[in-house]
Design an enzyme around this catalytic site. Structure first.
Site, PDB file in Angstrom:
ATOM      1  N   GLN A  31      -2.139  12.326   5.167  1.00 38.42           N
ATOM      2  CA  GLN A  31      -2.271  12.065   3.726  1.00 38.42           C
ATOM      3  C   GLN A  31      -3.753  12.109   3.337  1.00 38.42           C
ATOM      4  O   GLN A  31      -4.627  12.028   4.215  1.00 38.42           O
ATOM      5  CB  GLN A  31      -1.688  10.692   3.387  1.00 38.42           C
ATOM      6  N   HIS A  62       1.443  -8.761  -0.904  1.00 37.90           N
ATOM      7  CA  HIS A  62       1.519  -9.155   0.511  1.00 37.90           C
ATOM      8  C   HIS A  62       2.229 -10.496   0.683  1.00 37.90           C
ATOM      9  O   HIS A  62       3.009 -10.679   1.634  1.00 37.90           O
ATOM     10  CB  HIS A  62       0.121  -9.167   1.125  1.00 37.90           C
ATOM     11  N   ASP A  86      -2.868  -1.551   6.047  1.00 41.11           N
ATOM     12  CA  ASP A  86      -4.023  -2.261   5.473  1.00 41.11           C
ATOM     13  C   ASP A  86      -4.107  -3.692   6.002  1.00 41.11           C
ATOM     14  O   ASP A  86      -5.105  -4.379   5.787  1.00 41.11           O
ATOM     15  CB  ASP A  86      -3.944  -2.259   3.941  1.00 41.11           C
ATOM     16  N   ASP A 137       5.402   6.835  14.137  1.00 41.62           N
ATOM     17  CA  ASP A 137       6.311   7.013  13.001  1.00 41.62           C
ATOM     18  C   ASP A 137       7.304   5.850  12.996  1.00 41.62           C
ATOM     19  O   ASP A 137       8.050   5.670  13.964  1.00 41.62           O
ATOM     20  CB  ASP A 137       7.039   8.357  13.141  1.00 41.62           C
ATOM     21  N   GLY A 138       7.316   5.098  11.916  1.00 40.78           N
ATOM     22  CA  GLY A 138       8.206   3.939  11.842  1.00 40.78           C
ATOM     23  C   GLY A 138       9.662   4.329  11.940  1.00 40.78           C
ATOM     24  O   GLY A 138      10.486   3.578  12.471  1.00 40.78           O
ATOM     25  N   ASP A 155       6.722  -1.790   4.619  1.00 36.13           N
ATOM     26  CA  ASP A 155       5.577  -1.784   3.700  1.00 36.13           C
ATOM     27  C   ASP A 155       5.011  -0.372   3.690  1.00 36.13           C
ATOM     28  O   ASP A 155       3.897  -0.103   4.174  1.00 36.13           O
ATOM     29  CB  ASP A 155       4.533  -2.795   4.202  1.00 36.13           C
ATOM     30  N   SER A 156       5.808   0.553   3.165  1.00 37.68           N
ATOM     31  CA  SER A 156       5.437   1.975   3.270  1.00 37.68           C
ATOM     32  C   SER A 156       4.926   2.500   1.937  1.00 37.68           C
ATOM     33  O   SER A 156       5.030   1.839   0.908  1.00 37.68           O
ATOM     34  CB  SER A 156       6.673   2.784   3.672  1.00 37.68           C
ATOM     35  N   THR A 157       4.411   3.715   1.999  1.00 41.34           N
ATOM     36  CA  THR A 157       4.050   4.437   0.787  1.00 41.34           C
ATOM     37  C   THR A 157       5.333   4.867   0.083  1.00 41.34           C
ATOM     38  O   THR A 157       6.442   4.606   0.557  1.00 41.34           O
ATOM     39  CB  THR A 157       3.227   5.693   1.170  1.00 41.34           C
ATOM     40  N   GLU A 158       5.144   5.543  -1.034  1.00 40.68           N
ATOM     41  CA  GLU A 158       6.320   6.015  -1.809  1.00 40.68           C
ATOM     42  C   GLU A 158       7.088   7.041  -0.991  1.00 40.68           C
ATOM     43  O   GLU A 158       6.549   7.603  -0.037  1.00 40.68           O
ATOM     44  CB  GLU A 158       5.831   6.681  -3.105  1.00 40.68           C
TER      45      GLU A 158
END
Ligand code: SAM
Length: 275
Positions: A31, A62, A86, A137-138, A155-158
Site C-alpha cells: 500500500q 482503539h 499502528d 496475511d491475517g 483492525d484492518s484497512t477498508e
C-alpha cells in the site's frame, strides 16, 4: 505557502487538513504509506490516502475496538489482532490483567516500523513481553488457527487491496473456527453514511455465522462521516448482558461502562442496516 491534505471520503465529499510536515512517504509491498504532521490532529498515518489514525483522536477507536469485547468476555486470556500495525489496539488490550498473550498479525511490517518511529504514544507497547508481533496475511493466519483465541479483533484497512478478504463470510467462518467454544470477535465495519452495503452485508454474514451478533458505534472525527461502526460476533457471551461487577478500573478517555451500553443504542437509519 500552505499545504492541505484532503481525503476523498466519497467521489463528491471529503475532509481536508492543513499539513505541517511530511515525515515519510513510500509505496510499500502492499500500500501507499504516508506519515504526516498536521496542525489539528498531530502526527497522522495514511494508507492508500485514507486516514488510519491520528495522535489526537486515536483513543476513541482503539478503546472501543478493544474494551467492548474484552469486558464482554469473562476471561480473555488469549487475544488476536488482525491488522492493527499502528499498535493502538495492543496498547488498550494490555490494560486488561486477564490477558496473558496478545498476538498481532499485520501484513505490512512498514506500518509497524513507521508507527513505532512517529507514533510512539500509540505504538509504544508493541514490544511488551505479553505481545507477539507477526508480519503475515491475517486471512492466512486465521485459516491456520483452530480453537485458540478467546477474543479476536479485526483492525484492518477498508475492504480494498490487502484487506479485501477480511470482509467475507469465509473469513468470519474462519474466525469462528479460530475462536474457542465461548470466543467472540469484533471487526471495524466502516461508516453508516457512505458504506451502508458494507455494514449490511457484514452484519448478515456474521449473523449467519455466530449465535450472538451486535453492532455498535463511536464518534471519530477523522474517519469518514465521523460516525464509525463495529460488528461483534459471539459464540456465547452477549455484550448487552455484561454486569456492573465485570467492569474493573481502567485508564481511558472515551470508554466507560455507560458508553459500553450506550454504544449499542443505534440511530434508526443504522439499526435498519441490521434488520
Ligand atoms: N483503524 C484503522 C481503520 O479502522 O481503518 C485501521 C488501522 S491499521 C493501521 C490497518 C492495518 O490493516 C494496516 O496496518 C494494514 O497493513 C493491515 N492489513 C490490511 N490487510 C491485511 C491483511 N490481509 N492481513 C493483516 N493485516 C492487514
Amino acid at each position: 505557502m500552505e499545504f492541505w491534505f484532503t481525503e476523498k471520503q466519497t467521489k463528491d465529499f471529503g475532509i481536508t487538513m492543513r499539513v505541517k510536515k511530511i515525515h515519510h512517504s513510500e509505496k510499500t509491498e502492499f500500500q501507499q504509506l504516508d506519515m504526516v504532521e498536521t496542525d489539528e490532529f498531530g502526527n497522522m498515518l495514511l494508507l492508500d490516502g485514507m486516514v488510519m489514525t491520528t495522535e489526537k483522536d486515536e483513543f476513541v477507536y482503539h478503546e472501543m475496538v478493544a474494551h467492548v469485547p474484552l469486558f464482554t468476555h469473562p476471561n480473555p486470556e488469549n487475544v488476536l489482532v488482525v491488522g492493527g500495525g499502528d499498535g493502538g489496539v495492543i496498547r488498550e488490550i494490555l490494560k486488561h490483567p486477564e490477558v496473558k498473550k496478545a498476538t498481532l498479525v499485520d501484513i505490512d511490517g512498514k506500518v509497524i516500523e513507521y508507527s513505532k518511529k512517529y507514533l510512539p504514544s500509540i505504538a509504544g507497547k508493541l514490544d511488551d513481553p505479553r505481545v507477539e508481533v507477526k508480519v503475515d496475511d491475517g486471512f492466512m493466519h486465521i485459516a491456520q488457527s483452530e480453537n485458540e483465541y478467546d477474543v479476536i479483533m479485526v483492525d484492518s484497512t477498508e475492504p480494498v487491496g490487502p484487506a479485501v478478504n477480511l470482509f467475507t463470510k469465509g473469513f468470519y467462518e474462519g474466525i469462528a473456527k479460530a475462536l474457542k467454544e465461548d470466543g467472540l470477535f469484533v471487526a471495524q465495519t466502516d461508516n453508516p453514511w457512505f458504506q451502508q452495503d458494507l455494514i449490511r452485508n457484514a452484519y448478515k454474514d456474521v449473523k449467519e455465522t455466530f449465535p450472538v451478533t451486535r453492532l455498535y458505534t463511536a464518534s471519530i472525527p477523522t474517519y469518514p462521516s465521523g460516525l464509525w461502526t463495529f460488528t461483534m460476533g459471539s459464540k456465547k457471551h452477549d455484550p448487552l448482558e455484561v454486569t456492573e461487577d465485570r467492569f474493573h478500573e481502567i485508564d481511558t478517555k472515551y470508554f466507560t461502562p455507560e458508553i459500553h451500553r450506550a454504544a449499542f443504542v443505534l440511530p434508526k437509519f443504522v439499526k435498519d442496516l441490521t434488520e
